[in-house]
Design an enzyme around this catalytic site. Structure first.
Site, PDB file in Angstrom:
ATOM      1  N   GLU A 259       0.940  -1.020  -0.111  1.00  0.00           N
ATOM      2  CA  GLU A 259      -0.075   0.104   0.161  1.00  0.00           C
ATOM      3  C   GLU A 259       0.925   1.261  -0.226  1.00  0.00           C
ATOM      4  O   GLU A 259       2.305   1.206   0.359  1.00  0.00           O
ATOM      5  CB  GLU A 259      -0.839  -0.062   1.168  1.00  0.00           C
ATOM      6  CG  GLU A 259      -2.040  -1.183   1.238  1.00  0.00           C
ATOM      7  CD  GLU A 259      -2.895  -0.924   2.285  1.00  0.00           C
ATOM      8  OE1 GLU A 259      -2.967  -0.034   2.948  1.00  0.00           O
ATOM      9  OE2 GLU A 259      -3.897  -1.953   2.130  1.00  0.00           O
TER      10      GLU A 259
ATOM     11  N   HIS B 107      -9.151  10.185   2.715  1.00  0.00           N
ATOM     12  CA  HIS B 107      -8.555   9.054   1.892  1.00  0.00           C
ATOM     13  C   HIS B 107      -8.846   9.525   0.360  1.00  0.00           C
ATOM     14  O   HIS B 107      -9.680  10.260   0.244  1.00  0.00           O
ATOM     15  CB  HIS B 107      -9.545   7.860   2.258  1.00  0.00           C
ATOM     16  CG  HIS B 107      -8.952   6.688   1.587  1.00  0.00           C
ATOM     17  ND1 HIS B 107      -8.919   6.627   0.011  1.00  0.00           N
ATOM     18  CD2 HIS B 107      -8.432   5.715   1.970  1.00  0.00           C
ATOM     19  CE1 HIS B 107      -8.114   5.279  -0.150  1.00  0.00           C
ATOM     20  NE2 HIS B 107      -7.976   4.633   1.069  1.00  0.00           N
TER      21      HIS B 107
ATOM     22  N   ARG C 264      -1.220   9.484   1.821  1.00  0.00           N
ATOM     23  CA  ARG C 264      -2.612   9.670   1.548  1.00  0.00           C
ATOM     24  C   ARG C 264      -2.652  11.250   1.596  1.00  0.00           C
ATOM     25  O   ARG C 264      -3.412  11.773   0.958  1.00  0.00           O
ATOM     26  CB  ARG C 264      -3.406   9.013   2.677  1.00  0.00           C
ATOM     27  CG  ARG C 264      -3.584   7.740   2.482  1.00  0.00           C
ATOM     28  CD  ARG C 264      -4.554   7.051   3.504  1.00  0.00           C
ATOM     29  NE  ARG C 264      -4.742   5.785   3.465  1.00  0.00           N
ATOM     30  CZ  ARG C 264      -5.424   5.011   4.114  1.00  0.00           C
ATOM     31  NH1 ARG C 264      -5.990   5.553   5.394  1.00  0.00           N
ATOM     32  NH2 ARG C 264      -5.678   3.690   3.879  1.00  0.00           N
TER      33      ARG C 264
ATOM     34  N   HIS D 140     -11.647  10.034   6.342  1.00  0.00           N
ATOM     35  CA  HIS D 140     -11.749   8.598   6.413  1.00  0.00           C
ATOM     36  C   HIS D 140     -11.276   8.228   7.874  1.00  0.00           C
ATOM     37  O   HIS D 140     -11.420   7.126   8.320  1.00  0.00           O
ATOM     38  CB  HIS D 140     -10.572   8.466   5.418  1.00  0.00           C
ATOM     39  CG  HIS D 140     -10.428   6.675   5.399  1.00  0.00           C
ATOM     40  ND1 HIS D 140     -11.315   5.694   5.212  1.00  0.00           N
ATOM     41  CD2 HIS D 140      -9.080   5.900   5.553  1.00  0.00           C
ATOM     42  CE1 HIS D 140     -10.840   4.573   5.445  1.00  0.00           C
ATOM     43  NE2 HIS D 140      -9.655   4.694   5.464  1.00  0.00           N
TER      44      HIS D 140
ATOM     45  N   ARG E  83      -1.710   9.156   9.280  1.00  0.00           N
ATOM     46  CA  ARG E  83      -1.604   7.632   9.375  1.00  0.00           C
ATOM     47  C   ARG E  83      -1.135   7.040   8.219  1.00  0.00           C
ATOM     48  O   ARG E  83      -1.578   7.234   7.069  1.00  0.00           O
ATOM     49  CB  ARG E  83      -3.055   6.988   9.652  1.00  0.00           C
ATOM     50  CG  ARG E  83      -2.919   5.795   9.937  1.00  0.00           C
ATOM     51  CD  ARG E  83      -4.341   5.243  10.276  1.00  0.00           C
ATOM     52  NE  ARG E  83      -5.629   5.565   9.343  1.00  0.00           N
ATOM     53  CZ  ARG E  83      -5.877   4.583   8.479  1.00  0.00           C
ATOM     54  NH1 ARG E  83      -5.303   3.301   8.470  1.00  0.00           N
ATOM     55  NH2 ARG E  83      -6.930   4.805   7.589  1.00  0.00           N
TER      56      ARG E  83
END
Length: 498
Positions: free
Chosen positions: A116, A228, A270, A334, A369
């Site tokens: 990811e 997100h 992100r 998100h 995060r």
């Protein structure tokens, strides 16, 4: 009012997502779990698509995972939290396997690990491609239902934390009932649903966070709200926005506009990808995620509907076939990095109060995060809270028939939150939002949490991680903000770095 004397002295866990169930299963005594809906429904944990990040690959180690976490956190991670929680990743995977979580395997022994964004290694353990949260929750729910010492109250939520002389002495429920207890564990999710079109369940409006703040607990990192990059850009009628997992970009999908041109690096963190998309949309473009296979090196190596069947089914509901067409996407709220400030035992600043999961702030995530660290933190910190409660004193309970506090309102401020505290922020918008919400905070929980976010964002004049000030100053503040209820304007006091 009725006191539930049957549960007097039992730990009360507010929330039934991964953090709450982890806490319940690791406790060594009877406990009560407050679940706003039937187990597994309307919990953010069950919606998680990517999976759980842990350094278990042959080419990976904890130090690399820690480095990626700290880099994504943009200088504000608590290194002690990173070391403790990331270091617990392999043991978390081992326990979950023992509890029956059917992580997807590659061959007979090794787990199949996804890559990811902002991870330097493929380290995301997943279930059924894109149904990881649901798969993990299914196994934990089975464990909870098999336990005779865990009582789940469906349709029940925490309304108020009863504090006497600075210590927790009970909790009020939305049913008007009271449970006398010295052990309240908050695991009730984040505050994403305060915004319009968030990916969070509609119940995630920060009510548990508000209850903790009203009880006197310190909050931390409230300004850091993660968007997100790739929510499905469709009309949902005001409901939750469907998510297109980070793993789709990790598998090779690319971001394009209506001309078919790429405009950013899809595997940046992100916050950077979300800002790039937001700016491109402000310039008048539409944005799409192209996950078609066999496009001259671009796109997924496998057919989308086989690799991500759950997302494909959601897309089909809106007439989108990812195997044959690009997926329209936009950023959406998100995850909230901020929350109730805790130590690494999950203890809040009010004795008798613990917090774990998204409602808590351990400092692991810093300003932004790292993808799939949230499920890891939820499980590990739920376990840490339980171990701490197991060793806590079991005091007698004399708090019977207390006076019930007045019920508070919970109005909707979504458009105001979007305008004032969205992806791109400035002083004027934050001041307007703070001025609007602060007078309402004493009687409205949503206003309270929104005011805390806006106040902290106004105080942080720099741009950092998920908090981006278009009028930002260089290095205006390098520290983290911890503050209590009075700091959002109910009493005169300025925010101070921790």
């Amino acid at each position: 009012m009725m006191t539930l004397t049957r549960f007097a002295g039992w730990p009360v866990i507010a929330g039934a997502g991964l953090a709450g169930l982890s806490a319940a299963l690791h406790l060594d005594r009877p406990c009560v779990v407050l679940s706003p809906s039937p187990l597994g429904e309307d919990a953010a944990s069950a919606l998680a698509q990517g999976g759980l990040a842990a350094a278990i690959g042959n080419d990976d180690d904890v130090a690399l995972h820690m480095r990626d976490t700290i880099e994504a956190g943009d200088g504000l991670c608590d290194t002690r939290a990173v070391e403790a929680i990331i270091g617990a990743g392999p043991s978390a995977i081992a326990t979950l396997l023992d509890w029956g979580v059917a992580f997807t395997r590659k061959g007979e022994t090794d787990l199949d690990l996804h890559l990811e964004a902002a991870h330097s290694r493929a380290r995301i353990a997943h279930v059924s491609g894109d149904s990881s949260g649901a798969g993990i929750m299914q196994a934990l729910i089975a464990q909870v239902r098999a336990s005779s010492r865990i009582v789940v109250l469906d349709g029940v939520t925490l309304d108020h934390i009863h504090v006497i002389e600075g210590r927790v002495r009970g909790v009020w429920l939305n049913t008007g009932q009271f449970i006398p207890t010295n052990h309240c564990i908050l695991a009730c999710g984040g505050a994403g649903a305060l915004y319009v079109g968030a990916t969070s369940p509609s119940s995630n409006t920060g009510r548990g966070l508000a209850a903790a703040a009203r009880a006197g607990a310190r909050l931390a990192d409230m300004e850091f709200v993660q968007f997100h990059p790739t929510a499905l850009d469709v009309e949902t009628g005001g409901g939750r926005s469907p998510l297109i997992s980070e793993a789709v970009r990790g598998a090779g999908a690319v971001l394009i506009d209506e001309t078919g041109e790429r405009f950013t690096d899809e595997l940046h963190s992100r916050d950077r990808v979300s800002r790039a998309i937001a700016r491109h949309r402000l310039d008048g473009h539409r944005v799409f995620l192209d996950a078609r296979s066999g496009r001259g090196g671009k796109g997924l190596k496998q057919v989308f509907s086989r690799q991500f069947p759950g997302i494909a089914r959601v897309c089909a509901q809106y007439g989108i076939d990812p195997d044959r067409m690009p997926i329209p996407v936009r950023p959406a709220v998100h995850y909230h990095m901020g929350g109730v400030a805790t130590d690494l035992h999950g203890r809040a600043s009010v004795p008798g109060l613990w917090a774990c999961g998204e409602v808590a702030c351990t400092g692991l995530h810093g300003a932004n995060r790292l993808a799939s660290n949230s499920l890891l933190e939820a499980f590990v910190m739920g376990r840490a809270v339980a171990w701490d409660v197991n060793n806590a004193a079991r005091d007698r309970h004399s708090c019977q028939n207390p006076i019930r506090p007045p019920r508070l309102s919970s109005a909707s401020f979504g458009p105001q939150m979007d305008r004032g505290a969205g992806i791109l922020r400035d002083r004027e918008g934050l001041q307007a939002l703070t001025s609007y919400l602060t007078p309402l905070a004493s009687r409205d929980d949503h206003a309270l949490v929104g005011a805390a976010i806006a106040s902290a964002a106004l105080r942080r004049r720099e741009s950092r991680g998920s908090h981006w000030r278009v009028d930002g100053e260089d290095s205006a503040c390098a520290g983290r903000f911890h503050f209590t209820l009075e700091d959002i304007g109910l009493q005169e006091r300025s925010l101070e770095p921790a």
